[in-house]
Motif scaffolding. Structure first.
Motif, short mmCIF file in Angstrom:
data_model
loop_
_atom_site.label_atom_id
_atom_site.label_comp_id
_atom_site.label_asym_id
_atom_site.label_seq_id
_atom_site.Cartn_x
_atom_site.Cartn_y
_atom_site.Cartn_z
N GLY A 108 15.72 7.20 -0.95
CA GLY A 108 14.53 6.93 -0.12
C GLY A 108 14.11 8.22 0.57
N ILE A 109 13.95 8.16 1.90
CA ILE A 109 13.51 9.34 2.66
C ILE A 109 14.47 9.60 3.81
N GLY A 110 14.74 10.86 4.04
CA GLY A 110 15.64 11.31 5.09
C GLY A 110 16.27 12.61 4.61
N CYS A 111 17.05 13.27 5.47
CA CYS A 111 17.75 14.48 5.02
C CYS A 111 18.65 14.12 3.85
N SER A 112 19.46 13.08 4.05
CA SER A 112 20.40 12.64 3.03
C SER A 112 19.69 12.22 1.75
N SER A 113 18.50 11.66 1.90
CA SER A 113 17.77 11.14 0.74
C SER A 113 17.19 12.25 -0.14
N GLY B 2 20.29 7.53 4.14
CA GLY B 2 20.84 7.64 5.48
C GLY B 2 20.99 6.30 6.17
N ASP B 3 21.47 6.36 7.42
CA ASP B 3 21.68 5.15 8.21
C ASP B 3 20.34 4.53 8.62
N GLY B 4 19.35 5.36 8.90
CA GLY B 4 18.04 4.80 9.24
C GLY B 4 17.39 4.17 8.02
N ASP B 5 17.44 4.89 6.93
CA ASP B 5 16.87 4.42 5.67
C ASP B 5 17.50 3.09 5.24
N SER C 102 17.96 0.40 8.99
CA SER C 102 16.79 0.07 9.81
C SER C 102 15.63 -0.38 8.93
N ILE C 103 14.86 0.57 8.43
CA ILE C 103 13.65 0.20 7.66
C ILE C 103 14.02 -0.52 6.37
N GLY C 104 15.18 -0.21 5.80
CA GLY C 104 15.57 -0.84 4.54
C GLY C 104 16.58 -1.96 4.70
N MET D 115 0.79 -1.23 0.00
CA MET D 115 0.00 0.00 0.00
C MET D 115 0.83 1.28 0.00
N GLU D 116 1.89 1.35 0.80
CA GLU D 116 2.65 2.60 0.85
C GLU D 116 3.24 2.92 -0.52
N ALA D 117 3.78 1.86 -1.16
CA ALA D 117 4.38 2.06 -2.47
C ALA D 117 3.32 2.44 -3.51
N ASP E 2 25.99 8.20 6.73
CA ASP E 2 25.71 7.79 8.11
C ASP E 2 26.03 8.94 9.07
N ASN E 3 24.98 9.45 9.71
CA ASN E 3 25.20 10.49 10.74
C ASN E 3 24.86 9.97 12.13
N SER E 4 24.59 8.69 12.23
CA SER E 4 24.29 8.02 13.50
C SER E 4 23.10 8.62 14.24
N VAL E 5 22.20 9.20 13.47
CA VAL E 5 21.00 9.78 14.09
C VAL E 5 19.93 9.91 12.99
N TYR E 6 18.68 10.03 13.42
CA TYR E 6 17.63 10.36 12.48
C TYR E 6 17.58 11.88 12.37
N GLY E 7 18.01 12.40 11.24
CA GLY E 7 18.09 13.84 11.07
C GLY E 7 16.75 14.45 10.71
N LEU E 8 16.14 13.93 9.66
CA LEU E 8 14.91 14.56 9.15
C LEU E 8 13.82 14.62 10.20
N THR E 9 13.72 13.58 11.02
CA THR E 9 12.65 13.53 12.01
C THR E 9 13.10 14.13 13.34
N LYS E 10 14.30 14.73 13.33
CA LYS E 10 14.78 15.57 14.44
C LYS E 10 15.19 14.81 15.69
N ILE F 226 10.13 6.07 -1.31
CA ILE F 226 9.60 5.99 0.05
C ILE F 226 10.71 5.51 0.98
N HIS F 227 10.47 5.64 2.27
CA HIS F 227 11.50 5.41 3.28
C HIS F 227 12.00 3.96 3.28
N GLY F 228 13.27 3.78 2.98
CA GLY F 228 13.90 2.47 3.12
C GLY F 228 13.82 1.57 1.91
C1 LIG Z 1 7.10 4.62 6.39
C2 LIG Z 1 7.75 5.77 7.03
N1 LIG Z 1 8.05 5.73 8.33
C3 LIG Z 1 8.63 6.79 8.93
C4 LIG Z 1 8.95 7.89 8.23
C5 LIG Z 1 9.58 9.09 8.93
N2 LIG Z 1 11.00 9.23 8.65
C6 LIG Z 1 11.42 9.99 7.64
S1 LIG Z 1 13.08 10.04 7.52
C7 LIG Z 1 13.26 9.05 8.86
C8 LIG Z 1 14.60 8.68 9.39
C9 LIG Z 1 15.69 9.36 8.69
O1 LIG Z 1 16.91 8.96 9.18
P1 LIG Z 1 18.07 8.58 8.21
O2 LIG Z 1 17.64 7.57 7.25
O3 LIG Z 1 19.24 8.24 9.06
O4 LIG Z 1 18.32 9.90 7.36
P2 LIG Z 1 18.89 11.30 7.81
O5 LIG Z 1 17.72 12.22 7.93
O6 LIG Z 1 19.57 11.13 9.12
O7 LIG Z 1 19.80 11.67 6.72
C10 LIG Z 1 12.03 8.68 9.37
C11 LIG Z 1 11.85 7.82 10.55
C12 LIG Z 1 8.63 7.90 6.85
N3 LIG Z 1 8.89 8.93 6.06
N4 LIG Z 1 8.04 6.83 6.29
#
Ligand SMILES: Cc1ncc(C[n+]2csc(CCOP(=O)(O)OP(=O)(O)O)c2C)c(N)n1
Ligand code: SF4
Ligand SMILES: [Mg+2]
Lengths: 625, 317
Positions: free
Chosen positions: B64-69, B108-111, B114-116, A310-312, B136-144, B83-85
């Motif tokens: 995907g999704i994140g600051c880096s993305s 990013g590292d989360g992307d 973790s999710i990916g 669904m998300e995709a 890799d910034n060892s933190v979730y940046g976009l979500t603060k 989409i994320h991951g």
């Molecule tokens: C399905 C889904 N879950 C959660 C989020 C919220 N979200 C966006 S970016 C992110 C984490 C980003 O961390 P990272 O991948 O390390 O990238 P950074 O911002 O640190 O570069 C999260 C949890 C989302 N966009 N989509």
């Protein structure tokens, strides 16, 4: 080739004493265990019917356990339209006591019970049926001999059935040869020995059971193309191939898997590929990636996997990517009843995502339509640059039907990706036109390369937070789907064009719906039957049709929900705000019986003539008069 | 992979090819915070493309999704923000859908971890031909500022206000384990090194991945100081074997030696930088799929699509 001991004609060594009686169609239920090969008997009969220009429909249950366990295969074959697999059987073949115990109630009075006298003891003196004791096991062992034990019982029974229904032995023998031909010669010979033994079983034991199908009016079969026999998943996969789909990705789940297996095997021949992914999310992502490169791609699953996609799917709607998503429905929620039928993913298909995601959802009405709906889905996906969901179901996926071979030279779609240069004015998301993506590899005249994105964006694909643009782009995505709706043909309407009741069906409920209408009309009730293949968007003009009937009864295989309406009924009520729309639903995991629909309609309309038993053949076509 | 039949014939070029420059490659102005490590990664990537001079239209930048993305918005090539991951399976579709393309994925590292995480494993083991850069910034940046899978124990975040308690992953060991055929590590303060690592990754046939420590100045300032010499850290470069027969060469790292690569990955923080592992022997999925096509086409004697379908249906009569 026919083995030497095959009688030359159905008469031969054991000529029946009476002339065959003419029948229109017959429902044969074979009940045994899943390893007995009763599916292949059904398959042979279905393909024979196809080759004889007869109509055929099958119905099968396989236990969801990996092997063993009770299993049935029901085949209905005959002359003219066969719309459903039949409520009750005219002939029951019982291989075991448990088969007899579980299925004798499905046999119509006057029907024929063939049972394996080596395993089954029927109720003595039950004269509702013609009971015929056949030593299936010992007869097979005797005929085949050697170490094969009772392997071949299915083919023995096939021989017997061929005899009873005066089937074309030459054609059947050819089918058996084709089926086993790749294996060693012993296997073909043993199969033919079993077949011949069943065929030659002494006539006087058969109580003069001897039938022949009515002659076919060849004028009604005008296509001039031969019939092919296959299941709905095959038809769908080949429809995609004809439509020029050369790329796909998936993750296995019943009853979708056979589509991906077919495509994985077939696509390399066509220069394409199918990727088995780590999960459904990866599968849809890879498929959208293919589409992004200009190759319309397919992914698919069953209910739980559709949820994962669904998300995709939301992204594909936002980024306006063409994509085919097949969902072969089964009983849910969760793992539910994975080998049963249900039409309970409709609302998930239409609304199951985040945000405003106008969807295209189509549903095939029978096996043949699986082919054509796949082609239509591809046309829509390309024309409107949108994901299209095809909702098939377990019944269509597993049953075999015969239909006219498609007119391939006319239908074939060129699969080439369009990597031509794009002009300097190229925009991926123009507000005044339908999106036409430039796949990577194509040059952009302006030198500004596009970004496809799930963020709200401007016409060039740049992210935006503008409320004005979000409103405009939401409208852009909505309006193109409305435009599709306005272009759709009027749906199939059978029976009276106005009257007491309009029966509405979608998906595989088409056949039972149409048969139910015939019974309703026979009872003197004025009514019609409307079938929807395009479920979202709906074709224009339905409110006018609905207004011509007192009651609109929607029959579908899902739950009536908290408010008493099935999923399509709920959607139609919301759309047309017409209180005459009511619902007939069920959740037993089985396809509709005609009588269930008729009874459902009877509950909703005040008609003295209508009750559930109406028009039901109480006696088997095989009954002796 | 794509068979020759599936792509339309090349059309005459719109313009005579001009060399790709940073100016041409620059797109939207980056939305990153001033001082964010990701700027340097972007600058290095422009230089990589300037060096490689691929045809402009054949470069794809994906994320995907994140600051880096957000990366693809800042690079003027075909590209996308998914989409994320899940950028890797999408990119696998791009690479396998058109083998002519040069596919780069950023995240990013989360992307990525973790999710990916599972997509990383499978895209890598299949050796899909593409280049993946993990910032890799060892933190979730976009979500603060939430804990990421590479946040060290004790790091205080909004989801671990008293300090992270879960064991972080070891990125290099994780990447080696996936079966990736090119694994390297770099640092956003070392532009030349990043350029070298990304260039080698791009040229590598198969799945290549570069992990770049890229500081989030907003939510994890100073995270990588221990590998920045001017901040008192040590920058330890991997010395690769030259096979020059000198005695020093014996101690240098053999990039084809998986066990040696795992040993490097096990070094104490901040560890070493450079190419950990490279395998040029394993076939890519792109090649393996193309071989399946070739074999199938031979078996069917190059029949046309129409002939193939008709023959299949003839068997179902
Ligand atoms: C399905 C889904 N879950 C959660 C989020 C919220 N979200 C966006 S970016 C992110 C984490 C980003 O961390 P990272 O991948 O390390 O990238 P950074 O911002 O640190 O570069 C999260 C949890 C989302 N966009 N989509
Ligand atoms: S929040 Fe951190 S990672 Fe994101 S842009 Fe700012 S500094 Fe960079
Ligand atoms: Mg991060």
């Amino acid at each position: 080739m026919v083995s030497p001991n095959t009688p030359e004609t159905p008469g031969g060594a054991a000529a029946p004493s009476a002339a065959p009686r003419s029948i229109h169609d017959v429902v044969i239920r074979l009940a045994g265990n899943s390893q007995d090969g009763i599916q292949s008997v059904g398959g042979f009969l279905a393909r024979l019917a196809g080759r004889s220009d007869q109509d055929v429909m099958t119905y099968m249950t396989i236990p969801s356990t990996i092997s063993g366990g009770p299993s049935i295969f029901q085949v209905r074959m005959g002359t003219g339209d066969i719309l459903s697999s039949g409520d009750r059987a005219d002939m029951l073949v019982a291989f075991y006591q448990h088969s007899y115990d579980a299925h004798i109630s499905s046999l119509r009075p006057g029907g024929v019970l063939l049972y394996d006298s080596d395993h089954v003891t029927p109720v003595e003196g039950d004269n509702r049926f013609t009971q015929v004791a056949v030593p299936i096991t010992s007869g097979t062992v005797e005929a085949v001999g050697g170490a094969g034990k009772d392997k071949g019982k299915n083919i023995y029974i096939l021989g017997l059935i061929a005899r009873v229904f005066d089937l074309d032995v030459q054609k059947l023998a050819a089918l058996i040869k084709e089926r086993f031909g790749g294996k060693n010669e012993d296997i073909v010979r043993n199969a033919m020995l079993a077949f011949d033994a069943g065929y030659a079983w002494p006539q006087n034991n058969l109580h003069d059971l001897f039938y022949r199908f009515e002659a076919i009016d060849l004028a009604t079969r005008a296509s001039g193309r031969p019939q092919v026999t296959m299941d709905g998943n095959q038809a769908l996969a080949y429809g995609l191939l004809a439509a020029g789909v050369r790329h796909g990705a998936g993750y296995p789940i019943t009853p979708w898997s056979s589509i991906m297996e077919t495509l994985r095997t077939e696509l390399p021949k066509y220069g394409g590929l199918f990727v088995q992914c780590e999960d459904e999310i990866a599968a849809i992502s890879t498929a959208i990636g293919f589409s992004y490169t200009g190759h319309l791609a397919i992914t698919g699953s069953a209910g739980p996997g559709l949820s994962l996609k669904m998300e995709a799917l939301g992204w594909a709607t936002m980024a306006e990517m063409p994509l085919i998503v097949v969902n072969v429905q089964r009983g849910g929620p969760s793992t539910g009843m994975p080998t049963n039928v249900e039409q309970s993913d409709l609302l998930q298909a239409i609304y199951g995502s985040h945000g405003d995601t106008p969807r295209v959802v189509l549903s095939p009405k029978n096996v043949e339509d699986c082919f054509y709906i796949a082609m239509e889905a591809c046309r829509i996906a390309r024309t409107y640059s949108t994901p299209v969901i095809i909702l098939s179901d377990m019944a269509l996926a597993s049953r075999i039907e015969a239909f006219d071979e498609p007119d391939f030279p006319k239908l074939m779609v060129d699969p080439k990706a369009d990597l031509s240069d794009r002009g300097a004015d190229f925009k991926p998301y123009p507000l005044d036109a339908i999106t036409r993506h430039a796949p990577p590899g194509s040059k952009i005249g302006s030198g500004k390369y596009p970004t496809v994105t799930g963020l709200e964006h401007d016409e060039l694909g740049h992210p935006t937070g503008s409320s004005k643009l979000h409103t405009q782009m939401t409208a852009k995505r909505r309006e193109k789907i409305k435009k599709l709706g306005a272009s759709l043909p009027s749906p199939e309407l059978n029976g009276d064009s106005s009257g007491e009741v309009l029966l509405v069906t979608w998906g595989s409920t088409w056949g039972p719906g149409l048969e139910a209408l015939k019974r309703i009309n026979t009872a003197g009730v004025k009514g019609g039957h409307l079938h929807l293949r395009h479920i979202h968007p709906l074709p224009d003009g339905l409110e006018d049709i609905f207004n011509r009937y007192h009651k609109i009864v929607v029959a579908e295989i899902n739950d009536e929900g908290l408010y008493g309406f099935g999923q399509l009924a709920m959607m139609l009520r919301a759309r047309y705000a017409n209180p005459a729309i009511v619902s007939v639903t069920k959740t037993d995991g089985l396809t509709f019986k005609i009588s269930e629909i008729v009874a459902g309609v009877a509950r909703h309309i005040e008609s003295a003539h209508l009750d559930a038993s109406l028009g039901v053949a109480q006696h088997s076509a095989l009954a002796k008069n | 992979m794509s068979s020759p039949t599936l792509v339309s014939p090349p059309t005459p070029a719109i313009t005579t090819a001009v060399p790709l420059t940073k100016k041409i490659l620059t797109a939207d102005h980056p939305t990153w915070c001033p001082g964010c490590g990701d700027f340097a990664v972007l600058a290095s990537f422009y230089r990589v493309l300037e060096k490689l001079q691929y045809p402009h239209e054949k470069i794809v930048t994906f994320a995907g999704i994140g600051c880096s993305s957000r990366f693809p918005y800042f690079v003027n090539t075909h590209g996308g923000h998914y989409i994320h991951g899940r950028a890797l399976p999408f990119a696998a579709g791009i690479s396998l859908g058109n083998d002519d393309l040069h596919v780069f994925v950023f995240g990013g590292d989360g992307d990525g971890f973790s999710i990916g995480g599972n997509h990383l494993v499978h895209t890598a083991r299949k050796n899909v031909n593409l280049t993946y850069v993990i910032m890799d910034n060892s933190v979730y940046g976009l979500t603060k500022k939430q804990t990421s899978p590479t946040s060290p124990i004790g790091f205080k975040t909004k989801t671990d206000p008293t300090g992270a308690i879960d064991q972080p992953i070891n990125p290099m060991r994780t990447l080696l384990n996936t079966g990736a055929t090119f694994v390297a590590r770099s640092h956003a303060t070392q532009v030349n090194h990043m350029v070298e690592m990304m260039t080698r990754a791009a040229k590598h046939p198969g799945f290549s991945v570069v992990e770049i420590l890229s500081e989030c100045v907003e939510f994890y300032a100073g995270a990588f100081d221990s590998s920045i010499p001017r901040k008192g850290g040590t920058w330890s470069l991997i010395q690769e074997k030259k096979n020059d027969g000198t005695p020093e060469d014996a101690d240098r790292h053999d990039v084809t030696d998986e066990v040696a690569a795992f040993k490097l990955a096990g070094q104490a923080w901040p560890g070493s930088f450079g190419v950990f592992y490279e395998n040029n022997v394993r076939k890519t999925k792109n090649v393996l799929e193309a071989e399946l096509v070739t074999k199938a086409r031979e078996r069917t004697k190059n029949a046309t699509d129409l002939q193939l379908l008709q023959a299949t249906f003839a068997k179902m009569r």
